[in-house]
Scaffold this active site. Structure first.
Site, mmCIF file in Angstrom:
data_model
loop_
_atom_site.group_PDB
_atom_site.id
_atom_site.type_symbol
_atom_site.label_atom_id
_atom_site.label_comp_id
_atom_site.label_asym_id
_atom_site.label_seq_id
_atom_site.Cartn_x
_atom_site.Cartn_y
_atom_site.Cartn_z
ATOM 1 N N CYS A 1 3.646 91.193 38.003
ATOM 2 C CA CYS A 1 3.956 90.483 36.756
ATOM 3 C C CYS A 1 3.002 89.321 36.484
ATOM 4 C CB CYS A 1 5.405 90.030 36.738
ATOM 5 S SG CYS A 1 5.809 88.543 37.645
ATOM 6 N N HIS B 1 9.785 85.651 37.383
ATOM 7 C CA HIS B 1 9.255 86.731 36.546
ATOM 8 C C HIS B 1 8.860 86.129 35.205
ATOM 9 C CE1 HIS B 1 8.543 90.898 35.495
ATOM 10 N NE2 HIS B 1 9.110 90.662 34.318
ATOM 11 N N HIS C 1 5.500 92.570 29.457
ATOM 12 C CA HIS C 1 5.429 92.138 30.857
ATOM 13 C C HIS C 1 5.087 93.328 31.739
ATOM 14 C CE1 HIS C 1 9.766 93.477 32.054
ATOM 15 N NE2 HIS C 1 9.358 94.152 31.000
#
Length: 351
Positions: free
Chosen positions: A259, A308, A320
Site C-alpha cells: 500500500c 493503510h 489504493h
C-alpha cells in the site's frame, strides 16, 4: 484476480469483528492470517534471536500453524523460535541460519497461503445451507484466511458460514446465492498474491531538497527545476495507470505494490519523494480541514494508528493497493473503511 477498478477490499464481516476491534493488537493479529503479513511489511530489518515484538509473535504463529513451532506464542525470539525457523529453512532449501530475512518470510507466507487454499482444488460439487463435509471446512478455512470468517471450522454450512459467504460474494461481484458453488471456489483460488522482497527504485537526475512541516521532515525530489509542485489531476491520472497491478508484500514497483509502496511510487513519478511507510507519511504530511481530490486518506487496519492508505478520488472513492485485489478503487462508504478511517492529509510541496 477480478476485473480491475472494482470496489474491492478485505472485509472482516464475522460476528466477532466488532469484538476484535476493541481488543489489543496482540489479539487482533490472531484473527486473519492474510492481514498478519502487513506486520512483516512494517519491519525494517531481519527478525533475529533476542528480539521481542509483534512481528516475532506473528512469525511464531505462522510457524505454529505450519507445525514447526509448538511453544508459547509470546513474541520473544528465543531458542525454540530459532530452532523452528531453522527446520523450516532446511525443508525449503534455504540457508538455515535461524534468521527471518526477507527470503524466509516470503517462503513462510507462500507456504501458509498454500496450506489454506490448496484443499479448495478438491471441491467438485455445490454445497447448500445445512450440509456438512470436508469441502465446507476447506471453504471456511479459506474465508478465514482472507478475513471473512471467524468461527469454528466445523464443516457445517450454517448461518455463520452463510454470512461470510454473502459478504465475499458481494465484495467480489459474484451472484449472491446461499450455496458454495464453482463460482465461489474459483474466486477464492484465483485470489493470488505475489509475494516478494522489497525493491529499491532509484531515479536519475533528481535533486533532493528538504522542507519541514509541523516539525516533520518531507523530502521533495525535483526532476526539473521548474517542476516544484504537482497537480491533483496529474496525481490521479498517474495513480490510475496502475489499476490492476497485483499486490506484493514489500513491493515498490509496477511488478507488484504494497500500500505505501504504491503511493510512494506514484508521487515519485511526479518528482515528489515521500517517506516509505504509512506511519512516516502520516507524520510528514500536512493536516487538512476539508478533504479534496488528491489528498491522502488513512485507515487503522491491523494495529493502532495509521497502517493503510490511499489517494482520494472524489465522490467518496479512493484508490489504493489492496492485499486482496491489488491496485483498485474502493468506496469510503463501505462499513469496513468507515469504521477504520482515521483522517486525511496532504503532501504540500513549497517552492
Amino acid at each position: 484476480m477480478l476485473t480491475s477498478g472494482q470496489l474491492q477490499h478485505i472485509v472482516k464481516h464475522s460476528m466477532a469483528y466488532g469484538y476484535l476491534l476493541s481488543q489489543p493488537f496482540s489479539f487482533y493479529v490472531d484473527a486473519y492470517p492474510l492481514h498478519q503479513n502487513e506486520v512483516f511489511e512494517q519491519t525494517d530489518s531481519n527478525l533475529t534471536y533476542g528480539q521481542h515484538n509483534e512481528a516475532v509473535r506473528v512469525l511464531q504463529q505462522k510457524l505454529n500453524y505450519l507445525s514447526y513451532y509448538t511453544k508459547d506464542i509470546d513474541g520473544t525470539f528465543g531458542l525454540y523460535t530459532e530452532h523452528a525457523l531453522k527446520q523450516f529453512q532446511k525443508e525449503q532449501s534455504l540457508k538455515p541460519n535461524g534468521q527471518a530475512n526477507q527470503e524466509t518470510i516470503v517462503a513462510i507466507i507462500k507456504t501458509e497461503r498454500n496450506r489454506y487454499l490448496a484443499p479448495l482444488k478438491t471441491i467438485d460439487r455445490t454445497y447448500t445451507i445445512g450440509e456438512t463435509g470436508d469441502g465446507i471446512k476447506s471453504i471456511q478455512r479459506a474465508l478465514y484466511y482472507f478475513g471473512y470468517y471467524k468461527d469454528s471450522i466445523d464443516g457445517i454450512f450454517g448461518p455463520k458460514t452463510n454470512e461470510a459467504l454473502y459478504y465475499f460474494q458481494v465484495d467480489h461481484d459474484l451472484d449472491v446465492k446461499q450455496e458454495i458453488n464453482h463460482q465461489v471456489v474459483t474466486a477464492l483460488t484465483e485470489k493470488q498474491e505475489e509475494v516478494k522482497p522489497p525493491t529499491v527504485k532509484t531515479t536519475k537526475n533528481q535533486e533532493t531538497t528538504q522542507q519541514t512541516t509541523n516539525d516533520q521532515t518531507i523530502h521533495v525530489a525535483q526532476k526539473k527545476a521548474e517542476q516544484e509542485t504537482y497537480q491533483s489531476d496529474q496525481l490521479i491520472a498517474t495513480a490510475k495507470q496502475y489499476v490492476g497491478t497485483s499486490y506484493a508484500w514489500g513491493g515498490t514497483s509496477p511488478s507488484g505494490f504494497d500500500c505505501s509502496g504504491y503511493i510512494n511510487y506514484v508521487f515519485n513519478e511526479l518528482g515528489v519523494s515521500i517517506p516509505r511507510t504509512v506511519s512516516d507519511i502520516w507524520n510528514s504530511a500536512q493536516p487538512i480541514e476539508q478533504l479534496s481530490i488528491g489528498d491522502l486518506v488513512f485507515f487503522e487496519t491491523y494495529k493502532k494508528g495509521p497502517s493503510h492508505m490511499g489517494i482520494y478520488l472524489g465522490n467518496h472513492n479512493f484508490i489504493h493497493a489492496s492485499e486482496s485485489k491489488g491496485v483498485s478503487i474502493a468506496s469510503m462508504d463501505i462499513d469496513y473503511w468507515q469504521q477504520r478511517y482515521l483522517g486525511a492529509k496532504r503532501i504540500v510541496v513549497e517552492k
